[in-house]
Scaffold this active site. Structure first.
Site, PDB file in Angstrom:
ATOM      1  N   HIS A 138       0.665  -1.262  15.487  1.00  0.00           N
ATOM      2  CA  HIS A 138      -0.111  -1.095  14.282  1.00  0.00           C
ATOM      3  C   HIS A 138      -1.625  -0.997  14.727  1.00  0.00           C
ATOM      4  O   HIS A 138      -2.090  -1.480  15.796  1.00  0.00           O
ATOM      5  CB  HIS A 138      -0.316  -2.608  13.445  1.00  0.00           C
ATOM      6  CG  HIS A 138      -0.978  -2.387  12.091  1.00  0.00           C
ATOM      7  ND1 HIS A 138      -2.556  -2.540  12.097  1.00  0.00           N
ATOM      8  CD2 HIS A 138      -0.335  -2.256  10.821  1.00  0.00           C
ATOM      9  CE1 HIS A 138      -2.581  -2.396  10.652  1.00  0.00           C
ATOM     10  NE2 HIS A 138      -1.305  -2.118  10.046  1.00  0.00           N
TER      11      HIS A 138
ATOM     12  N   ASP B  51       0.747  -9.960  18.425  1.00  0.00           N
ATOM     13  CA  ASP B  51       0.455  -9.773  17.231  1.00  0.00           C
ATOM     14  C   ASP B  51       1.529 -10.113  16.281  1.00  0.00           C
ATOM     15  O   ASP B  51       2.637  -9.341  16.260  1.00  0.00           O
ATOM     16  CB  ASP B  51      -0.029  -8.174  16.812  1.00  0.00           C
ATOM     17  CG  ASP B  51      -0.041  -7.721  15.278  1.00  0.00           C
ATOM     18  OD1 ASP B  51       0.089  -8.660  14.710  1.00  0.00           O
ATOM     19  OD2 ASP B  51      -0.236  -6.521  15.081  1.00  0.00           O
TER      20      ASP B  51
ATOM     21  N   GLN C  73       3.673  -9.433  11.495  1.00  0.00           N
ATOM     22  CA  GLN C  73       4.999  -9.083  10.818  1.00  0.00           C
ATOM     23  C   GLN C  73       6.187 -10.195  11.161  1.00  0.00           C
ATOM     24  O   GLN C  73       7.115 -10.281  10.568  1.00  0.00           O
ATOM     25  CB  GLN C  73       5.635  -7.705  11.187  1.00  0.00           C
ATOM     26  CG  GLN C  73       4.633  -6.432  10.754  1.00  0.00           C
ATOM     27  CD  GLN C  73       4.581  -6.385   9.080  1.00  0.00           C
ATOM     28  OE1 GLN C  73       5.663  -7.117   8.343  1.00  0.00           O
ATOM     29  NE2 GLN C  73       3.887  -5.463   8.599  1.00  0.00           N
TER      30      GLN C  73
ATOM     31  N   LYS D  61       0.939 -11.983   4.329  1.00  0.00           N
ATOM     32  CA  LYS D  61       2.202 -11.817   4.550  1.00  0.00           C
ATOM     33  C   LYS D  61       3.270 -12.673   4.803  1.00  0.00           C
ATOM     34  O   LYS D  61       4.459 -12.667   4.682  1.00  0.00           O
ATOM     35  CB  LYS D  61       2.209 -10.995   5.664  1.00  0.00           C
ATOM     36  CG  LYS D  61       1.469  -9.572   5.775  1.00  0.00           C
ATOM     37  CD  LYS D  61       1.740  -8.467   7.014  1.00  0.00           C
ATOM     38  CE  LYS D  61       0.675  -7.804   7.295  1.00  0.00           C
ATOM     39  NZ  LYS D  61       0.759  -6.424   6.523  1.00  0.00           N
TER      40      LYS D  61
ATOM     41  N   CYS E  77      -0.194   2.735   9.351  1.00  0.00           N
ATOM     42  CA  CYS E  77      -1.102   2.309  10.329  1.00  0.00           C
ATOM     43  C   CYS E  77      -0.692   2.338  11.611  1.00  0.00           C
ATOM     44  O   CYS E  77      -1.000   1.491  12.478  1.00  0.00           O
ATOM     45  CB  CYS E  77      -1.847   1.005   9.926  1.00  0.00           C
ATOM     46  SG  CYS E  77      -2.664   0.845   8.547  1.00  0.00           S
TER      47      CYS E  77
HETATM   48  C1  LIG Z   1       1.864  -5.316  12.768  1.00  0.00           C
HETATM   49  C2  LIG Z   1       0.609  -5.500  12.057  1.00  0.00           C
HETATM   50  N1  LIG Z   1      -0.583  -6.084  12.631  1.00  0.00           N
HETATM   51  C3  LIG Z   1      -1.665  -6.317  11.981  1.00  0.00           C
HETATM   52  C4  LIG Z   1      -1.562  -6.140  10.651  1.00  0.00           C
HETATM   53  C5  LIG Z   1      -3.200  -6.306  10.212  1.00  0.00           C
HETATM   54  O1  LIG Z   1      -3.067  -7.514   9.146  1.00  0.00           O
HETATM   55  P1  LIG Z   1      -4.431  -7.693   8.351  1.00  0.00           P
HETATM   56  O2  LIG Z   1      -4.575  -6.435   7.488  1.00  0.00           O
HETATM   57  O3  LIG Z   1      -3.727  -8.847   7.148  1.00  0.00           O
HETATM   58  O4  LIG Z   1      -5.473  -8.199   8.953  1.00  0.00           O
HETATM   59  C6  LIG Z   1      -0.665  -5.775  10.014  1.00  0.00           C
HETATM   60  C7  LIG Z   1      -0.989  -5.412   8.586  1.00  0.00           C
HETATM   61  O5  LIG Z   1      -0.070  -4.304   8.084  1.00  0.00           O
HETATM   62  C8  LIG Z   1       0.563  -5.438  10.842  1.00  0.00           C
HETATM   63  O6  LIG Z   1       1.877  -4.831  10.160  1.00  0.00           O
END
Ligand SMILES: Cc1ncc(COP(=O)(O)O)c(C=O)c1O
Length: 415
Positions: free
Chosen positions: A133, A209, A212, A235, A373
């Protein structure tokens, strides 16, 4: 229901949690039908228990934390710090290894600014995977540019799995690996334990990260031995505006603050400031107090459902979805990872994902469309975007049947 779209297995899959336990899902209707909410990978709906706990907290115990000496502030501080302990238990970490942030994005930026600026030297190599992402790409790109580092990409194979032989070659001499636990576009569950062991053998640190991963997998930071791990409250059925950074105690102890202000200090004079110990050193300003309380309840909720059951349900729902969607003419599934979480991405010949998503939306079916993203991944796959259906504890076969029916209709309407 079109006969051709009814595969045998999975049609009776029931939700793990009654959708009516989520007030929004219990209320929302499109043409008299409840929503088929298939966008939990973007943000999960909130169960009543989380909303009620937050309301109770604001009604009974809310005040600013840490600085107050009156009972209300002490209760608020205690609730906030208990939430930190709850998160630590969720990850099998120590309480002081848990930093509250505003989301996974902020947690990753914290590591890039604090750890990155202090410990990475010009010429050091950072590896990110092709599945990431933007939140786990851009902070490292910016750090590269500030510090004169190199950023290299761990490739994926045709299924959307990490190319482990390529990783084995790249890891030699790398300083940091930034890797997702679950890919938000393809649903790939990455082999974290193997990646972390190889990285450590090569002397690299690992940032996971888990934005997900946290809603779908049991994450044990001690067993994984990752150096940093980030996830986000919204999430995991918790509120938005809160995230978590786990960092190994010894690393956090050596890291400078990245944002400064109230509540993260020991003493301040106009000449200099002495900073608090972690985790408070990394929590400048008034934190998202109510959101931290809601997050703790969300973790109770998700663990109450159980990760074994969530994993089994994810597998069953994705298999069912793949079977049904695979029968729709002109629909192509994107990615076929060996281990997949509750995410299915696809494209339809000649149709833009946004047009498909808009038509689905009109039928009360909520999916995400676009690049998710993950533009570098889209470029590599040679597509502008996908339609993504993602599953949660309230998902069931009926949601997938409605999705499939609506896609057949979209095909007819859009040509
Ligand atoms: C794999 C991954 N990393 C990071 C994020 C970012 O999360 P946040 O927008 O809650 O900071 C997301 C959000 O869609 C994600 O899917």
């Amino acid at each position: 229901m079109n006969e051709a779209l009814t595969p045998a297995a999975g049609a009776d899959l029931m939700p793990l949690v009654d959708p009516d336990s989520f007030p929004l899902l219990a209320r929302a209707r499109t043409a008299g039908e409840p929503l088929a909410y298939l966008d939990s990978a973007a943000s999960a709906q909130k169960p009543a228990v989380v909303l009620e706990r937050m309301r109770d907290f604001y009604v009974q115990d809310y005040a600013n934390i840490h600085r107050g000496v009156y009972p209300l502030s002490e209760r608020s501080t205690e609730a906030y710090e208990n939430s930190r302990a709850r998160v630590a238990q969720f990850l099998n970490a120590k309480t002081d290894e848990i930093v509250f942030t505003r989301g996974a994005t902020e947690a990753i930026n914290l590591v890039a600014f604090s750890f990155g600026e202090r410990f990475l030297k010009p010429g050091d190599r950072i590896l990110v995977s092709a599945l990431e992402h933007h939140a786990n790409i851009i902070p490292w790109q910016m750090l590269r540019d500030r510090r004169g580092l190199r950023l290299e990409v761990i490739p994926i194979d045709d299924n959307g799995d990490i190319d482990m032989p390529a990783f084995g070659r790249l890891i030699d001499g790398a300083a940091l690996v930034c890797i997702t636990a679950v890919a938000n576009t393809l649903g790939t569950v990455t082999p974290l334990a193997e990646i972390i062991a190889l990285a450590h053998r090569a002397g690299a640190k690992v940032m996971v990260d888990a934005a997900q991963g946290a809603p779908h997998l049991r994450l044990d930071v001690k067993a994984l031995d990752c150096d940093f791990l980030a996830f986000t409250g919204h999430k995991v059925y918790g509120p938005d505006g809160i995230g978590v950074l786990y960092g190994k105690e010894a690393l956090l102890a050596e890291m400078p603050p990245w944002q400064t202000g109230g509540d993260m200090i020991r003493t301040v004079t106009f000449e200099r400031t002495l900073f608090a110990e972690p985790p408070r050193r990394f929590e400048a300003g008034t934190p998202p107090i109510g959101a931290a309380i809601g997050l703790a309840t969300a973790l109770d909720f998700i663990e109450g459902v159980g990760f074994d059951r969530i994993g089994a349900q994810d597998r069953a729902l994705t298999e069912y979805a793949i079977g049904m969607l695979g029968e729709i003419p002109g629909l192509k599934l994107v990615g076929a990872p060996h281990r997949r979480s509750g995410i299915v991405s696809f494209v339809m010949d000649g149709l833009h994902p946004h047009d498909v998503g808009t038509l689905l939306g009109a039928e009360g079916i909520c999916v995400r469309t676009g690049h998710h993203c993950a533009q570098p991944l889209m470029d590599q796959l040679g597509i502008v975007g996908t339609v993504r259906a993602s599953f949660a504890v309230h998902s069931h076969a009926g949601d997938i049947q409605r999705l499939a029916q609506a896609l057949v209709k979209a095909r007819q309407l859009l040509g």
